[in-house]
Motif scaffolding. Structure first.
Motif, PDB file in Angstrom:
ATOM      1  N   HIS A 181      -1.351   0.393  -5.191  1.00  0.00           N
ATOM      2  CA  HIS A 181      -1.517  -1.001  -4.682  1.00  0.00           C
ATOM      3  C   HIS A 181      -0.273  -1.735  -5.181  1.00  0.00           C
ATOM      4  O   HIS A 181      -0.270  -1.883  -6.383  1.00  0.00           O
ATOM      5  CB  HIS A 181      -2.739  -1.603  -4.841  1.00  0.00           C
ATOM      6  N   GLU A 182       0.293  -2.327  -4.477  1.00  0.00           N
ATOM      7  CA  GLU A 182       1.656  -3.182  -5.094  1.00  0.00           C
ATOM      8  C   GLU A 182       2.421  -2.551  -5.918  1.00  0.00           C
ATOM      9  O   GLU A 182       2.589  -2.964  -7.016  1.00  0.00           O
ATOM     10  CB  GLU A 182       1.053  -4.673  -5.573  1.00  0.00           C
ATOM     11  N   GLY A 183       3.052  -1.144  -5.329  1.00  0.00           N
ATOM     12  CA  GLY A 183       3.948  -0.317  -6.344  1.00  0.00           C
ATOM     13  C   GLY A 183       4.505   0.686  -5.630  1.00  0.00           C
ATOM     14  O   GLY A 183       4.794   0.475  -4.235  1.00  0.00           O
TER      15      GLY A 183
ATOM     16  N   LYS B 217       1.490   4.663 -11.554  1.00  0.00           N
ATOM     17  CA  LYS B 217       0.122   5.065 -11.757  1.00  0.00           C
ATOM     18  C   LYS B 217      -0.798   4.673 -10.563  1.00  0.00           C
ATOM     19  O   LYS B 217      -0.929   3.244 -10.254  1.00  0.00           O
ATOM     20  CB  LYS B 217      -0.341   4.298 -13.204  1.00  0.00           C
ATOM     21  N   PRO B 218      -1.401   5.586 -10.195  1.00  0.00           N
ATOM     22  CA  PRO B 218      -2.196   5.459  -8.935  1.00  0.00           C
ATOM     23  C   PRO B 218      -3.640   4.597  -9.392  1.00  0.00           C
ATOM     24  O   PRO B 218      -3.939   4.711 -10.459  1.00  0.00           O
ATOM     25  CB  PRO B 218      -2.705   6.863  -8.390  1.00  0.00           C
TER      26      PRO B 218
ATOM     27  N   ILE C 252       0.721  -1.136   0.234  1.00  0.00           N
ATOM     28  CA  ILE C 252      -0.001   0.048  -0.086  1.00  0.00           C
ATOM     29  C   ILE C 252       0.918   1.018  -0.171  1.00  0.00           C
ATOM     30  O   ILE C 252       1.800   1.275   0.935  1.00  0.00           O
ATOM     31  CB  ILE C 252      -0.836   0.011   1.368  1.00  0.00           C
ATOM     32  N   THR C 253       0.627   1.977  -1.007  1.00  0.00           N
ATOM     33  CA  THR C 253       1.378   3.332  -1.074  1.00  0.00           C
ATOM     34  C   THR C 253       0.337   4.475  -1.207  1.00  0.00           C
ATOM     35  O   THR C 253      -0.430   4.439  -2.059  1.00  0.00           O
ATOM     36  CB  THR C 253       2.391   3.483  -2.304  1.00  0.00           C
ATOM     37  N   VAL C 254       0.243   5.460  -0.148  1.00  0.00           N
ATOM     38  CA  VAL C 254      -0.351   6.374  -0.175  1.00  0.00           C
ATOM     39  C   VAL C 254       0.362   7.876  -0.521  1.00  0.00           C
ATOM     40  O   VAL C 254       1.401   8.141   0.219  1.00  0.00           O
ATOM     41  CB  VAL C 254      -1.257   6.833   1.055  1.00  0.00           C
ATOM     42  N   ILE C 255       0.055   8.548  -1.511  1.00  0.00           N
ATOM     43  CA  ILE C 255       0.920   9.809  -1.895  1.00  0.00           C
ATOM     44  C   ILE C 255      -0.021  10.976  -1.814  1.00  0.00           C
ATOM     45  O   ILE C 255      -1.002  11.003  -2.031  1.00  0.00           O
ATOM     46  CB  ILE C 255       0.962   9.597  -3.299  1.00  0.00           C
TER      47      ILE C 255
ATOM     48  N   GLY D 195      -6.865  11.511  -5.793  1.00  0.00           N
ATOM     49  CA  GLY D 195      -7.581  12.799  -5.205  1.00  0.00           C
ATOM     50  C   GLY D 195      -8.468  12.466  -4.011  1.00  0.00           C
ATOM     51  O   GLY D 195      -9.535  13.045  -3.942  1.00  0.00           O
ATOM     52  N   LEU D 196      -8.289  11.166  -3.405  1.00  0.00           N
ATOM     53  CA  LEU D 196      -9.240  10.979  -2.295  1.00  0.00           C
ATOM     54  C   LEU D 196      -9.036  11.818  -1.008  1.00  0.00           C
ATOM     55  O   LEU D 196      -7.821  12.311  -0.816  1.00  0.00           O
ATOM     56  CB  LEU D 196      -9.036   9.523  -1.832  1.00  0.00           C
ATOM     57  N   SER D 197      -9.952  12.003  -0.276  1.00  0.00           N
ATOM     58  CA  SER D 197      -9.976  12.838   0.907  1.00  0.00           C
ATOM     59  C   SER D 197      -9.022  11.897   2.157  1.00  0.00           C
ATOM     60  O   SER D 197      -9.051  10.673   1.797  1.00  0.00           O
ATOM     61  CB  SER D 197     -11.200  13.268   1.630  1.00  0.00           C
TER      62      SER D 197
END
Length: 90
Positions: free
Chosen positions: A61-63, A68-69, A48-51, A73-75
């Protein structure tokens, strides 16, 4: 944020909140919260990567940060809800 001038999101609190939600085996596969798109703290892929972006939180996911996300743009609340729901699945 707040330690890095490039950070667009608060990373540490989000990491703590996600770590409390996720199963141990998912955490062992890697959780990376990056305040911006540079990804300085981790170059290896994570489960899991959150940017942080100017538009919100992107998920990979898995990267890596530069991949590429899967979602853009999620809150912060939407990220928490996404992984809360995932933690409830068998």
């Amino acid at each position: 944020a707040p330690a890095c001038e490039s950070g667009l999101i608060e990373t540490r609190a989000l990491a703590r909140d996600l770590a409390a939600l996720l199963p141990r085996e998912r955490l062992a596969a890697g959780l990376h919260i990056s305040g911006c798109g540079k990804g300085c703290a981790r170059s290896a892929p994570a489960a899991i990567t959150v940017i942080g972006t100017a538009e919100g939180h992107d998920l990979v996911h898995e990267g890596r940060v530069g991949d590429k996300p899967d979602q853009r743009g999620l809150s912060r609340a939407a990220v928490i809800a996404h992984y809360s729901a995932a933690a409830m699945r068998p």
